[in-house]
Scaffold this motif. Structure first.
Motif, PDB file in Angstrom:
ATOM      1  N   MET A   1       0.842  -1.192   0.000  1.00 43.61           N
ATOM      2  CA  MET A   1       0.000   0.000   0.000  1.00 43.61           C
ATOM      3  C   MET A   1       0.880   1.246   0.000  1.00 43.61           C
ATOM      4  O   MET A   1       0.602   2.232  -0.662  1.00 43.61           O
ATOM      5  CB  MET A   1      -0.866  -0.020   1.240  1.00 43.61           C
ATOM      6  N   GLU A   4       2.830   2.417  -3.352  1.00 44.52           N
ATOM      7  CA  GLU A   4       2.066   2.911  -4.492  1.00 44.52           C
ATOM      8  C   GLU A   4       1.817   4.418  -4.433  1.00 44.52           C
ATOM      9  O   GLU A   4       1.305   5.000  -5.369  1.00 44.52           O
ATOM     10  CB  GLU A   4       0.726   2.180  -4.570  1.00 44.52           C
ATOM     11  N   GLY A 235     -19.989  -1.033   8.711  1.00 43.08           N
ATOM     12  CA  GLY A 235     -19.888  -0.122   7.582  1.00 43.08           C
ATOM     13  C   GLY A 235     -21.245   0.222   6.996  1.00 43.08           C
ATOM     14  O   GLY A 235     -21.573   1.385   6.813  1.00 43.08           O
ATOM     15  N   GLY A 302     -17.230   0.044  11.945  1.00 40.05           N
ATOM     16  CA  GLY A 302     -16.573  -0.180  10.675  1.00 40.05           C
ATOM     17  C   GLY A 302     -15.061  -0.134  10.699  1.00 40.05           C
ATOM     18  O   GLY A 302     -14.432  -0.477   9.708  1.00 40.05           O
ATOM     19  N   ALA A 303     -14.459   0.312  11.798  1.00 43.65           N
ATOM     20  CA  ALA A 303     -12.998   0.370  11.855  1.00 43.65           C
ATOM     21  C   ALA A 303     -12.519  -0.006  13.243  1.00 43.65           C
ATOM     22  O   ALA A 303     -13.220   0.196  14.235  1.00 43.65           O
ATOM     23  CB  ALA A 303     -12.508   1.772  11.488  1.00 43.65           C
ATOM     24  N   GLU A 352      -9.622  11.300   8.602  1.00 50.01           N
ATOM     25  CA  GLU A 352     -10.735  11.119   7.670  1.00 50.01           C
ATOM     26  C   GLU A 352     -10.734  12.229   6.619  1.00 50.01           C
ATOM     27  O   GLU A 352     -10.867  11.985   5.438  1.00 50.01           O
ATOM     28  CB  GLU A 352     -12.071  11.142   8.416  1.00 50.01           C
ATOM     29  N   THR A 355      -7.884  11.936   4.019  1.00 54.78           N
ATOM     30  CA  THR A 355      -7.923  10.898   2.997  1.00 54.78           C
ATOM     31  C   THR A 355      -9.073  11.085   2.030  1.00 54.78           C
ATOM     32  O   THR A 355      -9.163  10.379   1.044  1.00 54.78           O
ATOM     33  CB  THR A 355      -8.052   9.511   3.660  1.00 54.78           C
TER      34      THR A 355
END
Lengths: 356, 256
Positions: A1, A4, A235, A302-303, A352, A355
């Motif tokens: 990850m 890239e 999620g 979700g996380a 958040e 990103t």
């Protein structure tokens, strides 16, 4: 990850890395400060006691991690743990004297676990089938478990009369003494009181229990379909349902799991303090949620990860231990944990935005 | 169209005389239609015309009160959306039903994740296989997503739509239903979705596109079905009508 990322993003890239790993940095900075402040902080004895003291918190916080990732919260885990501690203690006392220690231990755990699973089943059913908000369902269950624990114990801690139980909670796997050498599972024989000062214990039993629970919980969450579905639930529950994930069954399992971790923590409490107190987990709610959130979980679901929660629990425990060692008033600990939680959430929100 | 004529003998899906009532209201009244391999149908109609209800009978959300649905030669009863999917009828709803916290790969496989043994101990999700397969299907559809490990949250609307389509295609959809696929998208993204629909057509997967957007319909549809007040009022090749004629059909201006 990482590879890239293009160089033009390097600024946000590093900010992203920083926001992702700040908890590790914070932990290491804290360790460094306490170490410099008082070298005794870094002693093997002290480090092991930090780990042993955080076992109960960590085990409950793992259950909380599962619940929070799924988009819920379990306010009852601490009180379920207290209820289990009382029930397991009373059960252990019913075995006749002289029974091998593992029989009352397992017997107490099983009876306590059954009680915990009933509570977890009610939590899960209320949330998954009856659409009661998790906050309310588990708040109600916290009251019920608290009441049951106090009723069964008459409001007093239940002392446990099983011989050798305290050794399980406070003993080590190995011992080393400069004169007597190594011994396994017990202190070397023939040591007089004066020799005990030089005795070194290595690997507390409760730390082993904590590590086993951590590894299993981590693999279950990060590798299995069940674990993946928990993230999906947190999620987008509707999408999870349309994708064929059995949402109700998964949700009930999550609360059962949280109750199971609370039951394990309750029996660990039994061994550490050789009693069962209904309010054993009273103070744990803030710390468990703090550990999970510091570990990068989102309260919206979700996380989150088990490793993250471990870091969160480490931060809280190192903070508590270090402040005492630095002779700071221990009440500062509450303030420090409170501040760290808020900072953790702020960092998460900033990430958040970054990103997007 | 030439491609249509060669396939005309075997419709992929055939619905006959479908009726759905809600209390006193007849939402869908005696509607029949069929769709052939590699055909794109634009389903249009005003709000409340019955297009959603019609589609929901095919996708398993509602059960028709009357009428029959045939998939290939066989009559089917679609009791649930899950059953529809297992039959190969994939519906892509407006909200896409993606888990935004998870990456594209996981979303394509959600609920049907492949597993492999972990040290012989337990079954773990086979992320490597998922990643490869996801890459393959995305390549096949000519969809470019730079980083498949990024959560859906960080993707554009068009990319999300593409992931939802890739999911349908990967699971061997025999029929794809798209509900307002371009409603929330900007113009360049809309174009991408149109391309995707054409790709599906070239893969011989028939598509039903429900849309308010006339541009959508004319950009992709081979045939247009117009609904009004629960009834099918037109079923015509797209090349034979104009936008104005469609609107007239939708609001019933030709009558009265």
């Amino acid at each position: 990850m990482h590879k890239e990322q293009s160089p033009s993003h390097s600024r946000t890239y590093w900010l992203d890395i920083l926001s992702r790993f700040w908890a590790w940095l914070f932990l290491f900075a804290m360790i460094l400060i306490f170490w410099i402040g008082n070298p005794a902080f870094m002693s093997l004895f002290n480090l092991q006691s930090i780990l042993a003291n955080m076992a109960i918190l960590t085990i409950i916080a793992i259950g909380q991690t599962y619940v929070i990732i799924s988009g819920g919260i379990d306010l009852s885990a601490g009180w379920i743990m207290g209820m289990v501690a009382v029930i397991a203690a009373s059960t252990m006392n019913r075995f006749p004297e002289g029974t091998p220690i593992w029989i009352p231990l397992i017997g107490g755990f099983i009876v306590g676990l059954i009680a915990a699973l009933i509570a977890g089943l009610v939590n899960g059913t209320l949330v998954a089938r009856m659409n009661v908000p998790p906050f309310i369902a588990t708040l109600g269950m916290a009251g019920i478990a608290r009441g049951v624990g106090f009723l069964l114990s008459g409001g007093m801690p239940v002392p446990i009369y099983v011989k050798g139980l305290g050794f399980l909670g406070n003993g080590y796997l190995f011992y080393y003494h400069p004169n007597a050498g190594w011994s396994f599972l017990a202190q070397p024989p023939g040591l007089v009181q004066a020799d005990l000062r030089n005795l070194t214990g290595i690997l507390p039993f409760v730390v082993i229990v904590m590590i086993v629970v951590l590894v299993i919980a981590h693999l279950l969450l990060s590798r299995t379909r069940f674990g993946l579905h928990i993230y999906a639930l947190g999620g987008n529950k509707e999408a999870a349902s349309r994708a064929g994930i059995p949402v109700v069954r998964r949700t009930v399992s999550i609360y059962l799991l949280s109750a199971t971790f609370a039951a394990i923590a309750g029996v660990v409490y039994n061994t550490r303090f050789t009693n069962g107190a209904a309010n054993a987990g009273d103070a744990l709610l803030l710390d468990t949620v703090a550990a999970v959130v510091i570990g990068g979980a989102s309260l919206f679901g979700g996380a989150g990860t088990v490793i993250g929660t471990l870091i969160g629990a480490l931060i809280i425990s190192v903070l508590a231990n270090g402040l005492v060692i630095m002779r700071v008033n221990p009440f500062w600990q509450f303030i420090a944990v409170g501040v760290v939680i808020i900072v953790a959430v702020l960092i998460d929100q900033a990430r958040e935005k970054l990103t997007q | 169209m030439a491609t249509q004529d060669t396939n005309k003998r075997n419709p992929v899906l055939r619905a006959t005389n479908l009726v759905k009532r809600f209390g006193g209201l007849t939402a869908v009244n005696d509607v029949s239609f069929e769709i052939y391999p590699g055909e794109v149908i634009g389903l249009v109609g005003d709000n409340g015309a019955g297009k959603s209800t019609l589609i929901k009978m095919v996708s398993g959300v509602y059960r028709p009160d009357e009428g029959h649905i045939y998939l290939g030669e066989q009559e089917i009863t679609v009791a649930s959306p899950m059953e529809a999917r297992s039959l190969g009828i994939e519906t892509i709803y407006q909200d896409l039903a993606l888990c935004e916290n998870l990456d594209a790969t996981v979303n394509i496989f959600l609920g049907r994740e492949p597993t492999k043994r972990f040290l012989g101990l337990f079954k773990q999700v086979d992320r490597g296989l998922m990643l490869n397969e996801a890459q393959t299907v995305l390549n096949r559809l000519d969809i470019k997503i730079p980083n498949l490990r990024r959560p859906i949250r960080q993707m554009s609307g068009g990319q999300r739509q593409a992931v939802a389509i890739a999911r349908a295609v990967y699971w061997n959809a025999r029929l794809v239903i798209m509900d307002e696929p371009t409603a929330a998208l900007g113009v360049p993204e809309q174009r991408k979705v149109h391309e995707l629909v054409r790709t599906l057509r070239s893969e011989n997967v028939p598509v039903i596109v429900i849309s308010h957007n006339m541009q959508d319909v004319f950009a992709v549809a081979d045939r247009i079905i117009v609904m009004r007040r629960g009834q099918k009022v037109a079923d015509v090749p797209a090349s034979t009508v104009t936008g104005d004629e469609l609107v007239a059909l939708m609001v019933g201006a030709g009558e009265a």
